[in-house]
Scaffold this active site. Structure first.
Site, PDB file in Angstrom:
ATOM      1  N   LYS A  11      14.355  35.464 -35.845  1.00 15.43           N
ATOM      2  CA  LYS A  11      15.097  34.302 -36.358  1.00 15.43           C
ATOM      3  C   LYS A  11      14.805  33.067 -35.508  1.00 15.43           C
ATOM      4  O   LYS A  11      14.453  33.178 -34.320  1.00 15.43           O
ATOM      5  CB  LYS A  11      16.606  34.566 -36.404  1.00 15.43           C
ATOM      6  CG  LYS A  11      17.314  34.750 -35.045  1.00 15.43           C
ATOM      7  CD  LYS A  11      17.935  33.491 -34.466  1.00 15.43           C
ATOM      8  CE  LYS A  11      18.666  33.795 -33.160  1.00 15.43           C
ATOM      9  NZ  LYS A  11      18.808  32.717 -32.227  1.00 15.43           N
ATOM     10  N   ASP A 138      24.116  38.628 -32.985  1.00 16.65           N
ATOM     11  CA  ASP A 138      23.068  38.171 -33.904  1.00 16.65           C
ATOM     12  C   ASP A 138      22.666  39.235 -34.926  1.00 16.65           C
ATOM     13  O   ASP A 138      21.881  38.955 -35.835  1.00 16.65           O
ATOM     14  CB  ASP A 138      21.800  37.791 -33.110  1.00 16.65           C
ATOM     15  CG  ASP A 138      21.916  36.418 -32.466  1.00 16.65           C
ATOM     16  OD1 ASP A 138      22.763  35.618 -32.912  1.00 16.65           O
ATOM     17  OD2 ASP A 138      21.136  36.147 -31.524  1.00 16.65           O
TER      18      ASP A 138
HETATM   19  O1  C5P Z   1      26.980  39.645 -28.628  1.00 21.25           O
HETATM   20  P1  C5P Z   1      25.913  39.723 -27.590  1.00 21.25           P
HETATM   21  O2  C5P Z   1      25.947  41.034 -26.836  1.00 21.25           O
HETATM   22  O3  C5P Z   1      24.552  39.430 -28.127  1.00 21.25           O
HETATM   23  O4  C5P Z   1      26.226  38.576 -26.533  1.00 21.25           O
HETATM   24  C1  C5P Z   1      25.620  38.551 -25.263  1.00 21.25           C
HETATM   25  C2  C5P Z   1      26.401  37.610 -24.364  1.00 21.25           C
HETATM   26  O5  C5P Z   1      26.225  36.248 -24.794  1.00 21.25           O
HETATM   27  C3  C5P Z   1      27.899  37.804 -24.350  1.00 21.25           C
HETATM   28  O6  C5P Z   1      28.267  38.761 -23.399  1.00 21.25           O
HETATM   29  C4  C5P Z   1      28.411  36.418 -23.976  1.00 21.25           C
HETATM   30  O7  C5P Z   1      28.285  36.193 -22.594  1.00 21.25           O
HETATM   31  C5  C5P Z   1      27.413  35.502 -24.652  1.00 21.25           C
HETATM   32  N1  C5P Z   1      27.865  35.043 -25.984  1.00 21.25           N
HETATM   33  C6  C5P Z   1      28.890  34.108 -26.070  1.00 21.25           C
HETATM   34  N2  C5P Z   1      29.285  33.662 -27.310  1.00 21.25           N
HETATM   35  C7  C5P Z   1      28.667  34.088 -28.438  1.00 21.25           C
HETATM   36  C8  C5P Z   1      27.611  35.015 -28.372  1.00 21.25           C
HETATM   37  C9  C5P Z   1      27.227  35.483 -27.120  1.00 21.25           C
HETATM   38  O8  C5P Z   1      29.461  33.693 -25.051  1.00 21.25           O
HETATM   39  N3  C5P Z   1      29.055  33.586 -29.614  1.00 21.25           N
END
Ligand code: C5P
Length: 289
Positions: A11, A138
Site C-alpha cells: 500500500k 494496516d
Molecule cells: O497496529 P500495529 O501493531 O501495526 O501498530 C504498531 C505500533 O504503531 C503501535 O504499537 C503504536 O505504537 C503505533 N500506532 C499508533 N497508532 C496507530 C497505529 C499504530 O500509535 N493508529
C-alpha cells in the site's frame, strides 16, 4: 485443496493525518490508502498437525509468531475453532521491509484471504477484516484493497472511488524507521501542516489527479528527525524529475512520486536509481476477493 498462492499487494498513503493520541497507546488517524502493483507471492500449504510456520527469501524475517503472517493464521484457525489444522506460509518478498508500505500486513492479509478460500469461505470479507484488525492496524485495509479512507487506528474503512490512472515511482532509502519511535516523536513535535483529506476525496470523486496531487501530505514528514531531511531530499529529486507531487508513505522510509505520463515515470526511474538502491514503478490496483 491443500495449497494456494495469493498476491500480497503493497500500500501507499495518498494522505496521512494523525488526529489524537488515545488511552490505549494508539493514535486516531485519517488516511487515504491505495494498494499498488508491487506484491509478495504468498504460498500456503495446509497440514493436519496444527503446525504454524513461515519461510521467505529474506533470512532475517522470523518464521514463528513474531511474523504477522503466522499471527494471522493462528487468529484464523482460532476463529474457525479448528485445532487440528495448521499452515506453512512461504513468502517471496519483493515489498521492501521497513518502508511504510505495509509489507508484513499485506502478507498477513494474504494469509487470511488464502485460508478463507482453502476452507470454502467460512468468513465474510468484513469478518476477515475484523480478524485482521487483531493482527495489526494496516491488515484490514490490506484485506480489502483498492482505494479507501482509513480512520480510527486504521481499521475503520470506507471505500473511495478508484485513483485516476497514474504511475507511482517508489524510492526506498537504505535506512528504515521504526513506527512506534516515529509516533513518539510526532507526539513531541508541533504539527505545522495537514493534508486536505476532504479535498482529496472530492478530487477522487471527480477523477482529477492534479487536484489530488496538490492536497497530498504526510504529517510524519514534519517530525523532528534527521532522517526526514533525507526524505525531503528524495522528494525534491522526484519533483525535479517530473513528479506531479511526492510524499513519504506511512512512517517511511519509502517516498514516492506521482506521474501522469508513463515515459516521464520511466525516465524518472533511471534518474532515481542513483539516489535509492530500491526504486521501482507501480500502478494503483484493486484486489479481487
Ligand atoms: O497496529 P500495529 O501493531 O501495526 O501498530 C504498531 C505500533 O504503531 C503501535 O504499537 C503504536 O505504537 C503505533 N500506532 C499508533 N497508532 C496507530 C497505529 C499504530 O500509535 N493508529
Amino acid at each position: 485443496m491443500r495449497e494456494i498462492s495469493e498476491k500480497a499487494y503493497a500500500k501507499l498513503n495518498i494522505s496521512l493525518d494523525v488526529m489524537d493520541g488515545r488511552d490505549d497507546g494508539y493514535h486516531d488517524m485519517m488516511m487515504v490508502m491505495q494498494t499498488v502493483s508491487l506484491w509478495d507471492d504468498v504460498r500456503l500449504t495446509l497440514n493436519s498437525e496444527g503446525k504454524m510456520s513461515a519461510s521467505s527469501n529474506l533470512r532475517f524475517i522470523p518464521g514463528d509468531e513474531r511474523n504477522l503472517a503466522v499471527k494471522a493464521a493462528v487468529r484464523f484457525f482460532r476463529e474457525l475453532g479448528d485445532e487440528q489444522s495448521g499452515v506453512h506460509v512461504d513468502m517471496q518478498k519483493r515489498i521492501p521491509v521497513g518502508a511504510g508500505m505495509a509489507g508484513g500486513s499485506a502478507d498477513a492479509a494474504a494469509v487470511l484471504r488464502g485460508l478463507n478460500k482453502l476452507f470454502d469461505r467460512p468468513f465474510s470479507l468484513e469478518k476477515l477484516m475484523e480478524l485482521g484488525a487483531d493482527v495489526g492496524s494496516d491488515v484490514p485495509f490490506c484485506v480489502m484493497g483498492g482505494t479507501a479512507l482509513a480512520e480510527g487506528r486504521g481499521e475503520i474503512l470506507s471505500p473511495l472511488p478508484p485513483m485516476p490512472r497514474c504511475s507511482f515511482l517508489i524510492c526506498k532509502p537504505e535506512f528504515s524507521i521504526s513506527t512506534p519511535e516515529l509516533f513518539r516523536k510526532l507526539d513531541a513535535s508541533p504539527m505545522r501542516r495537514h493534508p486536505d483529506t476532504q479535498g482529496i476525496i472530492q478530487a477522487l470523486e471527480k477523477g482529477e489527479l492534479i487536484q489530488i496531487c496538490r492536497r497530498m501530505y504526510n504529517v510524519f514528514e514534519d517530525v523532528d528527525d534527521r532522517r526526514m531531511r533525507s526524505v525531503a531530499e528524495i522528494k525534491g529529486a522526484l519533483l525535479d524529475n517530473g513528479a506531479l507531487s511526492a510524499m513519504m508513505t506511512g512512517t517511511g522510509s519509502a517516498v514516492f512520486g506521482v506521474f501522469d505520463d508513463d515515459s516521464a515515470a520511466q525516465k524518472g526511474l533511471e534518474a532515481m536509481k542513483s539516489y535509492c538502491p530500491f526504486s521501482c514503478l507501480a500502478e494503483p490496483v484493486s484486489i479481487e476477493n
